[in-house]
Scaffold this motif. Structure first.
Motif, PDB file in Angstrom:
ATOM      1  N   TYR A  11     -18.545   8.973  30.239  1.00 16.95           N
ATOM      2  CA  TYR A  11     -17.821   8.421  29.106  1.00 16.95           C
ATOM      3  C   TYR A  11     -17.087   9.550  28.405  1.00 16.95           C
ATOM      4  CZ  TYR A  11     -16.765   6.405  24.585  1.00 16.95           C
ATOM      5  OH  TYR A  11     -16.111   5.964  23.459  1.00 16.95           O
ATOM      6  N   SER A  12     -15.826   9.339  28.098  1.00 19.75           N
ATOM      7  CA  SER A  12     -15.079  10.321  27.310  1.00 19.75           C
ATOM      8  C   SER A  12     -14.062   9.585  26.442  1.00 19.75           C
ATOM      9  CB  SER A  12     -14.398  11.356  28.202  1.00 19.75           C
ATOM     10  OG  SER A  12     -13.402  10.745  28.986  1.00 19.75           O
ATOM     11  N   GLU A  13     -13.770  10.201  25.309  1.00 21.43           N
ATOM     12  CA  GLU A  13     -12.818   9.610  24.374  1.00 21.43           C
ATOM     13  C   GLU A  13     -12.097  10.730  23.638  1.00 21.43           C
ATOM     14  OE1 GLU A  13     -15.362   7.315  21.834  1.00 21.43           O
ATOM     15  OE2 GLU A  13     -15.934   9.048  20.647  1.00 21.43           O
ATOM     16  N   HIS A  14     -11.000  10.370  22.967  1.00 20.01           N
ATOM     17  CA  HIS A  14     -10.278  11.339  22.158  1.00 20.01           C
ATOM     18  C   HIS A  14      -9.716  10.635  20.922  1.00 20.01           C
ATOM     19  CE1 HIS A  14      -6.825   9.586  24.298  1.00 20.01           C
ATOM     20  NE2 HIS A  14      -6.126   9.983  23.264  1.00 20.01           N
ATOM     21  N   VAL A  15      -9.363  11.444  19.941  1.00 19.33           N
ATOM     22  CA  VAL A  15      -8.799  10.886  18.707  1.00 19.33           C
ATOM     23  C   VAL A  15      -7.418  10.318  19.030  1.00 19.33           C
ATOM     24  CG1 VAL A  15      -7.993  11.405  16.389  1.00 19.33           C
ATOM     25  CG2 VAL A  15     -10.083  12.480  17.242  1.00 19.33           C
ATOM     26  N   TYR A  16      -7.238   9.048  18.769  1.00 19.70           N
ATOM     27  CA  TYR A  16      -5.968   8.383  19.047  1.00 19.70           C
ATOM     28  C   TYR A  16      -4.988   8.644  17.913  1.00 19.70           C
ATOM     29  CZ  TYR A  16      -2.588   4.638  19.745  1.00 19.70           C
ATOM     30  OH  TYR A  16      -1.438   3.931  19.906  1.00 19.70           O
TER      31      TYR A  16
END
Length: 71
Positions: A11-16
């Motif tokens: 799982y990975s995410e970034h500031v949109y």
């Protein structure tokens, strides 16, 4: 946050987008528990569930009388 990768193992995410609304926004002063953003036809739509502080005036008066005048 925008999800980049979502699998059973990773799982990975970034500031949109940072600072979506003003910090002076009245509705979110006391916090909340849900915040959603959707992009549709090149427009951003934001929804939130926010906490509202309600004051029960009768209960406040009763507590003040009990704590300060019935000693």
């Amino acid at each position: 946050m925008q999800i980049d990768q979502l699998t059973a193992e990773k799982y990975s995410e970034h500031v949109y987008k940072d600072r979506i609304y003003s910090t002076a926004f009245f509705g979110y002063n006391f916090g909340g528990h849900q915040f959603n953003i959707v992009s549709h036809n090149k427009e951003l739509f934001m929804t939130i569930d926010y906490r509202v502080k309600n004051y029960n005036v009768i209960e406040l008066i009763r507590r003040i009388k009990r704590n300060f005048f019935n000693r």
